[in-house]
Write a protein that holds these residues in place. Sequence first.
Motif, PDB file in Angstrom:
ATOM      1  N   SER A 237      -6.002  13.726 -16.441  1.00 29.57           N
ATOM      2  CA  SER A 237      -5.448  15.078 -16.256  1.00 29.57           C
ATOM      3  C   SER A 237      -4.146  15.060 -15.441  1.00 29.57           C
ATOM      4  O   SER A 237      -3.404  16.048 -15.437  1.00 29.57           O
ATOM      5  N   ARG A 238      -3.853  13.956 -14.783  1.00 28.54           N
ATOM      6  CA  ARG A 238      -2.637  13.855 -13.958  1.00 28.54           C
ATOM      7  C   ARG A 238      -1.498  13.141 -14.691  1.00 28.54           C
ATOM      8  O   ARG A 238      -0.456  12.885 -14.114  1.00 28.54           O
ATOM      9  N   VAL A 239      -1.725  12.830 -15.967  1.00 33.32           N
ATOM     10  CA  VAL A 239      -0.757  12.044 -16.729  1.00 33.32           C
ATOM     11  C   VAL A 239      -0.167  12.850 -17.881  1.00 33.32           C
ATOM     12  O   VAL A 239      -0.904  13.476 -18.657  1.00 33.32           O
ATOM     13  N   LEU A 240       1.152  12.820 -17.974  1.00 31.29           N
ATOM     14  CA  LEU A 240       1.865  13.426 -19.096  1.00 31.29           C
ATOM     15  C   LEU A 240       2.559  12.312 -19.877  1.00 31.29           C
ATOM     16  O   LEU A 240       2.884  11.269 -19.325  1.00 31.29           O
ATOM     17  N   ALA A 241       2.811  12.571 -21.151  1.00 28.61           N
ATOM     18  CA  ALA A 241       3.593  11.638 -21.970  1.00 28.61           C
ATOM     19  C   ALA A 241       4.769  12.405 -22.562  1.00 28.61           C
ATOM     20  O   ALA A 241       4.581  13.365 -23.304  1.00 28.61           O
ATOM     21  N   ILE A 242       5.980  11.995 -22.178  1.00 25.61           N
ATOM     22  CA  ILE A 242       7.203  12.625 -22.686  1.00 25.61           C
ATOM     23  C   ILE A 242       8.103  11.506 -23.190  1.00 25.61           C
ATOM     24  O   ILE A 242       8.638  10.725 -22.409  1.00 25.61           O
ATOM     25  N   THR A 243       8.261  11.414 -24.490  1.00 23.25           N
ATOM     26  CA  THR A 243       8.978  10.290 -25.100  1.00 23.25           C
ATOM     27  C   THR A 243      10.437  10.232 -24.677  1.00 23.25           C
ATOM     28  O   THR A 243      10.967   9.156 -24.391  1.00 23.25           O
ATOM     29  N   ASP A 244      11.117  11.370 -24.633  1.00 17.48           N
ATOM     30  CA  ASP A 244      12.528  11.427 -24.245  1.00 17.48           C
ATOM     31  C   ASP A 244      12.655  11.149 -22.746  1.00 17.48           C
ATOM     32  O   ASP A 244      12.141  11.915 -21.923  1.00 17.48           O
ATOM     33  N   ARG A 245      13.314  10.054 -22.374  1.00 18.34           N
ATOM     34  CA  ARG A 245      13.368   9.650 -20.964  1.00 18.34           C
ATOM     35  C   ARG A 245      14.063  10.694 -20.082  1.00 18.34           C
ATOM     36  O   ARG A 245      13.629  10.965 -18.962  1.00 18.34           O
ATOM     37  N   LYS A 246      15.132  11.285 -20.579  1.00 21.67           N
ATOM     38  CA  LYS A 246      15.838  12.292 -19.784  1.00 21.67           C
ATOM     39  C   LYS A 246      14.935  13.487 -19.508  1.00 21.67           C
ATOM     40  O   LYS A 246      14.894  14.005 -18.381  1.00 21.67           O
TER      41      LYS A 246
ATOM     42  N   ARG B 270      -3.019   4.705 -10.146  1.00 19.58           N
ATOM     43  CA  ARG B 270      -3.745   4.405  -8.905  1.00 19.58           C
ATOM     44  C   ARG B 270      -2.937   4.763  -7.663  1.00 19.58           C
ATOM     45  O   ARG B 270      -3.503   5.167  -6.637  1.00 19.58           O
ATOM     46  N   LEU B 271      -1.618   4.628  -7.728  1.00 20.85           N
ATOM     47  CA  LEU B 271      -0.793   4.807  -6.527  1.00 20.85           C
ATOM     48  C   LEU B 271       0.123   6.035  -6.581  1.00 20.85           C
ATOM     49  O   LEU B 271       0.998   6.175  -5.735  1.00 20.85           O
ATOM     50  N   SER B 272      -0.078   6.915  -7.564  1.00 18.82           N
ATOM     51  CA  SER B 272       0.740   8.135  -7.669  1.00 18.82           C
ATOM     52  C   SER B 272      -0.171   9.348  -7.803  1.00 18.82           C
ATOM     53  O   SER B 272      -1.316   9.242  -8.246  1.00 18.82           O
TER      54      SER B 272
ATOM     55  N   THR C  79       3.724  14.747  -2.326  1.00 21.00           N
ATOM     56  CA  THR C  79       3.108  13.954  -3.376  1.00 21.00           C
ATOM     57  C   THR C  79       4.093  12.932  -3.958  1.00 21.00           C
ATOM     58  O   THR C  79       5.299  13.041  -3.760  1.00 21.00           O
ATOM     59  N   VAL C  80       3.551  11.982  -4.693  1.00 24.49           N
ATOM     60  CA  VAL C  80       4.361  10.965  -5.361  1.00 24.49           C
ATOM     61  C   VAL C  80       4.213  11.142  -6.868  1.00 24.49           C
ATOM     62  O   VAL C  80       3.092  11.149  -7.396  1.00 24.49           O
ATOM     63  N   ILE C  81       5.334  11.305  -7.540  1.00 27.99           N
ATOM     64  CA  ILE C  81       5.356  11.458  -8.994  1.00 27.99           C
ATOM     65  C   ILE C  81       6.100  10.257  -9.568  1.00 27.99           C
ATOM     66  O   ILE C  81       7.224   9.971  -9.159  1.00 27.99           O
ATOM     67  N   THR C  82       5.478   9.555 -10.488  1.00 30.50           N
ATOM     68  CA  THR C  82       6.090   8.342 -11.056  1.00 30.50           C
ATOM     69  C   THR C  82       6.425   8.520 -12.529  1.00 30.50           C
ATOM     70  O   THR C  82       5.577   8.951 -13.321  1.00 30.50           O
TER      71      THR C  82
ATOM     72  N   VAL D 216       6.549  -1.368  -5.038  1.00 31.04           N
ATOM     73  CA  VAL D 216       7.381  -0.190  -4.766  1.00 31.04           C
ATOM     74  C   VAL D 216       6.504   1.011  -4.393  1.00 31.04           C
ATOM     75  O   VAL D 216       6.775   1.714  -3.413  1.00 31.04           O
ATOM     76  N   LEU D 217       5.443   1.244  -5.176  1.00 31.17           N
ATOM     77  CA  LEU D 217       4.590   2.402  -4.901  1.00 31.17           C
ATOM     78  C   LEU D 217       3.822   2.238  -3.591  1.00 31.17           C
ATOM     79  O   LEU D 217       3.606   3.220  -2.865  1.00 31.17           O
ATOM     80  N   SER D 218       3.426   1.016  -3.262  1.00 23.95           N
ATOM     81  CA  SER D 218       2.749   0.784  -1.974  1.00 23.95           C
ATOM     82  C   SER D 218       3.698   1.033  -0.813  1.00 23.95           C
ATOM     83  O   SER D 218       3.303   1.571   0.230  1.00 23.95           O
ATOM     84  N   THR D 219       4.959   0.663  -1.007  1.00 19.15           N
ATOM     85  CA  THR D 219       5.971   0.916   0.024  1.00 19.15           C
ATOM     86  C   THR D 219       6.163   2.419   0.219  1.00 19.15           C
ATOM     87  O   THR D 219       6.205   2.915   1.358  1.00 19.15           O
TER      88      THR D 219
END
Length: 482
Positions: free
Chosen positions: A425-434, A391-393, A366-369, A354-357
């Motif tokens: 530095s480009r990664v966040l962790a947010i437990t609540d999916r919404k 790697r792809l975002s 930019t691409v945010i996943t 999906v990300l390669s597509t």
Amino acid sequence: MNLRELLDGVACEVVQGRPDVEVKMIHFDSRKVGEGDLFVAQRGVSADGHGYIGKAVAAGAVAVVCEEVPGELKEGVVYVKTGNSSEALGVMASNFYGNPSRRMKVVGVTGTNGKTTTATLLYELVRLLGRKAGLLSTVCNYIGDERVHATHTTPDAMEINELMGRMVDAGCEYCFMEVSSHAIDQRRISGLDFDGAIFSNITHDHLDYHKTFKAYIEAKKAFFDRLPKKAFALTNGDDKNGMVMLQNTAARKYTYSCKRMADFNCKTLERHLDGTLLHLDGSEVWTRFVGDFNAYNLLAVYASARLLDFGKEELLPVMSMLVPVSGRFETILSNEGVMAIVDYAHTPDALENVLSTIEGLKKEGTVITVVGAGGDRDRTKRPEMAEVACRLSDRVILTSDNPRSEEPAAIIEDMRAGVPDEAASRVLAITDRKEAIRAALMLAKKGDIVLVAGKGHEDYQEIKGVKHHFDDKEVIKEIFKL
């Protein structure tokens, strides 16, 4: 139905009692057994049905099918010993419902990715061609036009045959079904008469159940090994394990490929965010699908339809009329020009596809996943999912999927192990999916693409054994104010 009729085709080692007793219903759950029923004692993953034979007999079972006859036998109850109770259940379920799979053309689709799309599109295709069909899939089951809620990728043997019986009664000529590795291994498809089998691909998944990749491959292959001579066996020639599926099958063997010579070929001519132009079987066909992985799905659908004796001339125009399956690369555009994509990708390979597509289609931005991983499932793929996303975002938000009985924070920590140091530095962790989805959409600007991966069509989150309503698409539309 008479027990003797039910046992037709079952490999019986011992029959103690008179097999001409009448059976009202077949159950493999002792809690559901009533007067006049048959109980099948299965050796399951977490429980052994042999420990419940006494309870089933006390509840009124007139017959028991088992792999080990109990020491105490109740007078008047027939005990049937067989080598594999699950295998016997499949055969008896087919007999009980009048062997409906013999009265339709039944095609099964197996593989790690693409099962739902391929099976659903085959169902839609033959309906567009004016034929009646049924569908057994992860997203939903269909009996002609009637929608029936799906609870598993492949239902249990009794449910499969009950649904197929209803399809026959509704006049369905075809049935297309997803066939999971669990269902093959647990013999849920035993007793079914397949006219065709499709293999899409095999990648890292379900090792929590199969333990090794070799066992996972062998489970898929077992489906092909048991096909009858009259059936077709269609495999993806571009998958490195594709030809393995054909090694021992008695069925007619066919291949499809987007890269090399095969019985059925396809080539992508143009890629766009709203569709793909394909060169399919010598003709140009515009499709409403995005991504090279969907070119494979469409080719498998076309090849299967040809093997079901539909002509090229009638098929090609209808291929352009097919639409994507719910939650598979489904796009939602905001009024501000931010594109959100919802996709079911929940394996490293599917996420990479999906990300390669997306990378090949985006013009700027930019691409945010947003991605998580399911609880109580294969833990080894969690860091791999995070590595692919990084790697792809351009930005990644790790969040909850279906945590089930696990703590969401612990699952996210497992994923963090796959985050490269340079990407931290480009990664966040947010437990609540919404909130994770909200954060991604708030970070996005015009021209950016936000991928929300992992749940696709699912409209719930399973937390501590409870399913709560949750739909990625609904959340995105609410935040976009659409």
